[in-house]
Design a protein around this motif. Structure first.
Motif, mmCIF file in Angstrom:
data_model
loop_
_atom_site.group_PDB
_atom_site.id
_atom_site.type_symbol
_atom_site.label_atom_id
_atom_site.label_comp_id
_atom_site.label_asym_id
_atom_site.label_seq_id
_atom_site.Cartn_x
_atom_site.Cartn_y
_atom_site.Cartn_z
ATOM 1 N N TRP A 1 4.072 -13.100 -1.058
ATOM 2 C CA TRP A 1 4.829 -11.963 -0.518
ATOM 3 C C TRP A 1 5.123 -12.195 0.951
ATOM 4 O O TRP A 1 4.213 -12.318 1.765
ATOM 5 N N ARG B 1 4.403 -7.978 3.665
ATOM 6 C CA ARG B 1 3.122 -7.437 3.205
ATOM 7 C C ARG B 1 2.985 -5.940 3.472
ATOM 8 O O ARG B 1 1.945 -5.369 3.223
ATOM 9 N N PHE C 1 3.773 -4.806 -2.584
ATOM 10 C CA PHE C 1 2.669 -5.678 -2.166
ATOM 11 C C PHE C 1 1.360 -4.895 -2.136
ATOM 12 O O PHE C 1 0.337 -5.370 -2.637
#
Length: 156
Positions: free
Chosen positions: A70, A73, A78
């Motif tokens: 990811w 974040r 996420f």
């Protein structure tokens, strides 16, 4: 590394969900159809330590690669993935180091499931632990599927 991390994360999620699917839906039922209950239970019981360690390993590695997969974040996807993977890791650790050893211990008290009455205390304990294991296994599978969906549909 971002592309490689994402690929490895998806690969681990595939191994996680595929491993659970194969063992739960294909391998275990085939063994129980091919052999009598006691022998099938013995065979599956011998496979469990490797199975549980495999699941713990892929969940832990997926947790590590989550951060490489990811780029943003701070996104809700996420954060949700992080919560799900932490819960999955806790389940995998619990299953490996607490639940499965207790199941093995209780199973040793039951010489034969076919010949031990269903109301025998050890058999009742085993049935309860087995049900807990089955539910946690399904939760782990569902968690893996949700993580795959989050990774696929939240990718920018």
């Amino acid at each position: 590394m971002k592309g490689t991390g994402y690929f490895l994360y998806l690969l681990l999620l595939g191994m996680w969900t595929g491993g659970i699917f194969m063992f739960t839906v294909i391998v275990t039922p085939v063994i129980f159809k091919a052999f009598d209950r006691d022998l099938a239970g013995s065979i599956v019981g011998r496979l469990f330590p490797g199975y549980f360690f495999f699941i713990l390993s892929v969940v832990a590695l997926a947790a590590a690669f989550l951060f490489f997969a990811w780029s943003t974040r701070t996104s809700a996807a996420f954060r949700l993935s992080l919560v799900i993977i932490v819960i999955s890791l806790a389940i995998a650790v619990y299953t490996n180091f607490s639940l499965h050893p207790r199941m093995q211990s209780i199973k040793q008290e039951i010489p034969s499931l076919a010949n031990t009455p269903p109301d025998h205390p050890s058999r009742q304990k085993f049935r309860k632990l087995h049900a807990e294991s089955a539910v946690l296994n399904l939760i782990l599978f569902a968690d893996g599927v949700v993580l795959v969906a989050l990774a696929a549909f939240s990718r920018k």
